[in-house]
Write a protein that holds these residues in place. Sequence first.
Motif, PDB file in Angstrom:
ATOM      1  N   UNK A   7      31.007  36.708  35.721  1.00  0.00           N
ATOM      2  CA  UNK A   7      32.282  36.318  35.119  1.00  0.00           C
ATOM      3  C   UNK A   7      32.033  35.614  33.790  1.00  0.00           C
ATOM      4  N   UNK A   8      31.043  34.737  33.760  1.00  0.00           N
ATOM      5  CA  UNK A   8      30.715  34.031  32.517  1.00  0.00           C
ATOM      6  C   UNK A   8      30.225  34.988  31.435  1.00  0.00           C
ATOM      7  N   UNK A   9      29.675  36.110  31.841  1.00  0.00           N
ATOM      8  CA  UNK A   9      29.214  37.118  30.879  1.00  0.00           C
ATOM      9  C   UNK A   9      30.327  38.068  30.464  1.00  0.00           C
ATOM     10  N   UNK A  10      31.536  37.865  31.018  1.00  0.00           N
ATOM     11  CA  UNK A  10      32.677  38.669  30.598  1.00  0.00           C
ATOM     12  C   UNK A  10      33.040  39.819  31.510  1.00  0.00           C
ATOM     13  N   UNK A  11      32.492  39.852  32.715  1.00  0.00           N
ATOM     14  CA  UNK A  11      32.817  40.935  33.641  1.00  0.00           C
ATOM     15  C   UNK A  11      34.305  40.957  33.956  1.00  0.00           C
ATOM     16  N   UNK A  12      34.863  42.155  34.058  1.00  0.00           N
ATOM     17  CA  UNK A  12      36.232  42.336  34.516  1.00  0.00           C
ATOM     18  C   UNK A  12      36.162  42.401  36.035  1.00  0.00           C
ATOM     19  N   UNK A  13      36.980  41.604  36.694  1.00  0.00           N
ATOM     20  CA  UNK A  13      36.890  41.460  38.145  1.00  0.00           C
ATOM     21  C   UNK A  13      38.098  42.079  38.828  1.00  0.00           C
ATOM     22  N   UNK A  14      37.835  42.952  39.784  1.00  0.00           N
ATOM     23  CA  UNK A  14      38.854  43.490  40.669  1.00  0.00           C
ATOM     24  C   UNK A  14      38.710  42.714  41.983  1.00  0.00           C
ATOM     25  N   UNK A  15      39.748  41.984  42.364  1.00  0.00           N
ATOM     26  CA  UNK A  15      39.654  41.085  43.520  1.00  0.00           C
ATOM     27  C   UNK A  15      39.294  41.815  44.806  1.00  0.00           C
ATOM     28  N   UNK A  16      39.856  42.988  45.042  1.00  0.00           N
ATOM     29  CA  UNK A  16      39.555  43.716  46.282  1.00  0.00           C
ATOM     30  C   UNK A  16      38.113  44.216  46.287  1.00  0.00           C
ATOM     31  N   UNK A  17      37.654  44.728  45.156  1.00  0.00           N
ATOM     32  CA  UNK A  17      36.278  45.235  45.091  1.00  0.00           C
ATOM     33  C   UNK A  17      35.251  44.122  45.217  1.00  0.00           C
ATOM     34  N   UNK A  18      35.590  42.928  44.779  1.00  0.00           N
ATOM     35  CA  UNK A  18      34.666  41.785  44.810  1.00  0.00           C
ATOM     36  C   UNK A  18      34.816  40.918  46.052  1.00  0.00           C
ATOM     37  N   UNK A  19      35.712  41.293  46.958  1.00  0.00           N
ATOM     38  CA  UNK A  19      35.962  40.459  48.134  1.00  0.00           C
ATOM     39  C   UNK A  19      34.679  40.240  48.928  1.00  0.00           C
ATOM     40  N   UNK A  20      34.366  38.975  49.216  1.00  0.00           N
ATOM     41  CA  UNK A  20      33.164  38.677  49.995  1.00  0.00           C
ATOM     42  C   UNK A  20      33.394  38.936  51.483  1.00  0.00           C
ATOM     43  N   UNK A  21      32.313  39.127  52.212  1.00  0.00           N
ATOM     44  CA  UNK A  21      32.368  39.204  53.683  1.00  0.00           C
ATOM     45  C   UNK A  21      32.117  37.790  54.187  1.00  0.00           C
ATOM     46  N   UNK A  22      33.054  37.258  54.941  1.00  0.00           N
ATOM     47  CA  UNK A  22      32.973  35.883  55.406  1.00  0.00           C
ATOM     48  C   UNK A  22      32.030  35.710  56.600  1.00  0.00           C
ATOM     49  N   UNK A  23      31.896  36.745  57.398  1.00  0.00           N
ATOM     50  CA  UNK A  23      31.080  36.663  58.617  1.00  0.00           C
ATOM     51  C   UNK A  23      30.071  37.798  58.654  1.00  0.00           C
ATOM     52  N   UNK A  24      29.174  37.687  59.628  1.00  0.00           N
ATOM     53  CA  UNK A  24      28.173  38.727  59.832  1.00  0.00           C
ATOM     54  C   UNK A  24      26.997  38.554  58.897  1.00  0.00           C
TER      55      UNK A  24
END
Length: 161
Positions: free
Chosen positions: A142-159
């Motif tokens: 993000x600091x380098x200017x990446x465009x972020x799509x929230x769904x594509x970047x969604x983390x996995x909370x478990x496992x």
Amino acid sequence: MNETRRDRDAEGRARNARPRDGLGRPLPYGAEGVDRQPEGVVRRPGETLVEAQRLLDAGMPFHAHEVFEDAWKSGPEAERELWRALAQLAVGLTHAARGNSAGGARLLRRGGGVLAGYGEARPHGIAVGRLVGWARELAARVEEGAVVDAAEEAPRLRGGP
């Protein structure tokens, strides 16, 4: 005299009634928005994680943050920092997806830093180590200017680790 009327909830508290998009941004009155998360819902930790993951996967990290916020406000004192850190990750992703790189990176690093304090622990099956790595990596992009799509970047909370 200012005749502007404020939106109020059923209890009379000021509450913006404008519809919101999936990233929590207000839309014009009458526009089609997404349903808001109900406030003050008390869930068991597993239920919190399932609901938050569903919202993250749907590209709605702002709404996932509200689920985590309910957990930190209603849960035991000993777990408040855990839920607050997860809320910060969700808000960091929200800001990053909205194009606010400074705010997004800052919140991702803050939430990841708190989670890093859990070390190898996996409270409620949360993949702490993986989330810390995800937060640091996304903050750097993000600091380098990446465009972020929230769904594509969604983390996995478990496992996994």
